[in-house]
Design a protein around this motif. Structure first.
Motif, PDB file in Angstrom:
ATOM      1  N   UNK A 367       1.211  -1.274  -0.101  1.00 49.08           N
ATOM      2  CA  UNK A 367      -0.240   0.187   0.172  1.00 49.08           C
ATOM      3  C   UNK A 367       1.065   1.411   0.171  1.00 49.08           C
ATOM      4  N   UNK A 368       2.324   1.592   0.231  1.00 45.96           N
ATOM      5  CA  UNK A 368       3.072   2.488   0.495  1.00 45.96           C
ATOM      6  C   UNK A 368       3.716   2.262  -0.251  1.00 45.96           C
ATOM      7  N   UNK A 369       4.180   1.682  -1.084  1.00 49.09           N
ATOM      8  CA  UNK A 369       4.579   1.817  -2.363  1.00 49.09           C
ATOM      9  C   UNK A 369       3.546   2.725  -3.661  1.00 49.09           C
ATOM     10  N   UNK A 370       3.134   1.724  -3.717  1.00 53.41           N
ATOM     11  CA  UNK A 370       2.208   2.345  -4.172  1.00 53.41           C
ATOM     12  C   UNK A 370       1.004   4.288  -3.574  1.00 53.41           C
ATOM     13  N   UNK A 371       1.470   4.719  -2.758  1.00 56.76           N
ATOM     14  CA  UNK A 371       1.043   6.369  -2.600  1.00 56.76           C
ATOM     15  C   UNK A 371       2.762   6.536  -2.770  1.00 56.76           C
ATOM     16  N   UNK A 372       3.829   5.586  -2.407  1.00 60.16           N
ATOM     17  CA  UNK A 372       4.475   6.687  -3.463  1.00 60.16           C
ATOM     18  C   UNK A 372       5.126   6.462  -4.973  1.00 60.16           C
ATOM     19  N   UNK A 373       4.605   5.998  -4.851  1.00 56.03           N
ATOM     20  CA  UNK A 373       4.827   6.206  -7.136  1.00 56.03           C
ATOM     21  C   UNK A 373       3.822   7.284  -6.879  1.00 56.03           C
ATOM     22  N   UNK A 374       2.831   7.317  -6.624  1.00 54.05           N
ATOM     23  CA  UNK A 374       1.649   8.544  -6.766  1.00 54.05           C
ATOM     24  C   UNK A 374       2.776  10.172  -6.883  1.00 54.05           C
ATOM     25  N   UNK A 375       3.092   9.917  -5.584  1.00 52.24           N
ATOM     26  CA  UNK A 375       3.854  11.198  -4.423  1.00 52.24           C
ATOM     27  C   UNK A 375       4.814  11.494  -5.611  1.00 52.24           C
ATOM     28  N   UNK A 376       5.958  10.278  -5.963  1.00 53.13           N
ATOM     29  CA  UNK A 376       6.973  10.984  -6.654  1.00 53.13           C
ATOM     30  C   UNK A 376       6.228  11.152  -8.224  1.00 53.13           C
ATOM     31  N   UNK A 377       5.631  11.052  -8.725  1.00 52.43           N
ATOM     32  CA  UNK A 377       5.659  11.801  -9.562  1.00 52.43           C
ATOM     33  C   UNK A 377       5.053  13.171  -9.711  1.00 52.43           C
ATOM     34  N   UNK A 378       4.418  13.333  -8.654  1.00 51.30           N
ATOM     35  CA  UNK A 378       3.645  14.868  -8.104  1.00 51.30           C
ATOM     36  C   UNK A 378       5.098  15.220  -8.071  1.00 51.30           C
ATOM     37  N   UNK A 379       5.983  14.584  -7.214  1.00 50.50           N
ATOM     38  CA  UNK A 379       7.003  15.587  -7.200  1.00 50.50           C
ATOM     39  C   UNK A 379       7.777  15.904  -7.730  1.00 50.50           C
ATOM     40  N   UNK A 380       8.123  14.985  -8.764  1.00 51.02           N
ATOM     41  CA  UNK A 380       8.782  14.663 -10.371  1.00 51.02           C
ATOM     42  C   UNK A 380       8.296  16.489 -11.047  1.00 51.02           C
TER      43      UNK A 380
END
Length: 436
Positions: A367-380
């Motif tokens: 679950x954390x990985x799914x959220x982290x990947x979404x946050x990564x895209x937003x961060x970039x």
């Protein structure tokens, strides 16, 4: 971990005017293992190096075997195997104990000197009691099985330590890589701000802020280096190697419960079986005496008649009524048996707890990985927008630092969660007793 504290202390900023700065941040999608030791073999702040190299020809299972061969607990397994061989040798013997030979000679030369004499010889053999040899063979057989199962349990424990050491190094390497990236970005930003201060585009306070960020990240890189070296030393001490496998990711086992063939359960069950066999052995064995068979011959001369008399005799010593003497020994072994059974109950509960924790950790990490990947895209995306805003003078340096700190943390966390997922797969396999 200390190596990650730079994420909480006002992280370094990206030099947004150059695309290579963003490229330095390790993307989540790249293969695991890119953060291995040789990446950080140079440009260390503290000149303390514990070299660890990647060996593509070394597999995880080979690493386990090599480590087991040198692991101190192997001596216990070797001793158990030697004991099993000794028990088997005893139970295969034709006699139950040592064989004695007795010789005796008497004459009357010192006394009457009438020519009387007597010479005798006797062989005494310790025999098996009824069912005793079978009981001894059962003890020997189960002792051999127990030795094998104990060795398998030791191997599983070594595997746990190796899994833990490898993934600790992986996480520490990620922390160092991100700290080094952050330091490089902070240094470039500091130089950029310094030039703009000289041109009068930015106040001197911004330069002091940029220098502070640079020094803070330099200190955090030092801490991250220490974490890496500590994890390497732990690995080297465990394995006695300075090499790691080229790939140690594992496939998730489809076992969903603690089964009876779990190596730890098999080891304790083998001990219980042996103790049960030892009770039967003790019931048939007298701790002091054993039945004995004796065969003897005697030659005797009478001094008066001068005649020789030759005779042969057979003797048997049979035991009975020894239950009271055996009772303490039986009670002692029975106590050891029940202790082993109690340990099995504790072990089973612990294994179930470990499995539950491993299952939960996997669920949480996915679950954390799914959220982290979404946050990564937003961060970039946010980083690119920040580049434009700062270049246009729409935001100041302090706002830039805050935005980039959150962005870099999101990018770093995505990579970390991917590694944690692979680590938790290995820990799940450990919980169900699977060897690599």
């Amino acid at each position: 971990m200390n190596g990650y504290r730079y994420l909480k202390c006002g992280l370094p900023v990206l030099l947004l005017f150059t695309a290579p700065c963003l490229a330095e941040i390790n993307p989540v999608g790249e293969s695991l293992g890119a953060t291995r030791g040789e990446m950080f073999s140079e440009n260390l702040i503290v000149e303390h190096m514990d070299p660890i190299e990647t060996d593509p020809s070394l597999s995880l299972s080979q690493l386990v075997d090599i480590t087991v061969e040198k692991y101190p607990d192997r001596l216990v397994g070797e001793a158990l195997a030697q004991e099993a061989n000794a028990l088997a040798e005893r139970s295969d013997a034709w006699v139950a104990g040592s064989t004695a030979v007795g010789l005796n000679y008497m004459d009357d030369r010192i006394a009457d000197d009438l020519g009387s004499r007597e010479a005798s010889a006797q062989v005494e053999v310790t025999t098996w009691k009824w069912g005793q040899r079978d009981a001894g063979q059962a003890v020997a057989e189960r002792a051999g099985v127990s030795a094998q199962k104990q060795s398998a349990a030791v191997k599983l424990e070594v595997t746990r330590l190796i899994r833990d050491a490898l993934w600790n190094m992986e996480i520490a390497n990620i922390g160092l890589q991100q700290a080094q990236n952050a330091l490089s970005i902070a240094e470039q930003l500091m130089k950029k701000v310094e030039r703009r201060v000289e041109l009068g585009d930015l106040p001197r306070a911004d330069l002091l802020l940029a220098k502070g960020e640079y020094l803070q990240n330099r200190a955090l890189v030092t801490q991250a280096e220490a974490e890496v070296m500590h994890s390497r030393k732990a690995y080297a001490s465990l394995t006695t190697l300075s090499r790691v496998p080229g790939n140690y990711q594992e496939k998730l086992s489809d076992i969903t419960s603690v089964t009876s063939n779990h190596p730890m359960l098999e080891a304790i069950n083998a001990i219980i079986d042996r103790k049960q066999a030892e009770i039967e052995w003790t019931k048939t064995t007298d701790p002091i005496n054993q039945p004995k068979l004796s065969v003897g011959a005697k030659s005797q001369r009478d001094g008066r008649s001068g005649q020789d008399i030759e005779s042969v005799g057979v003797g048997v010593v049979m035991l009975f009524g020894g239950e009271a003497y055996n009772a303490p020994e039986i009670a002692k072994v029975n106590l050891e048996l029940n202790n082993a059974k109690a340990q099995r109950e504790h072990l089973y509960r612990q294994l179930e707890k470990n499995l539950h924790e491993a299952e939960h950790a996997l669920e949480v990490t996915r679950a954390e990985l799914t959220i982290a990947n979404e946050l990564k895209q937003i961060a970039e995306t946010h980083l690119k927008m920040t580049e434009i805003s700062f270049s246009a003078g729409e935001i100041n340096l302090l706002d830039l630092l805050k935005i980039q700190a959150r962005s870099l943390e999101a990018i770093r966390n995505a990579k970390l969660q991917e590694v944690k997922l692979q680590r938790n797969i290995a820990f799940y396999n450990q919980a169900v007793g699977i060897q690599p």
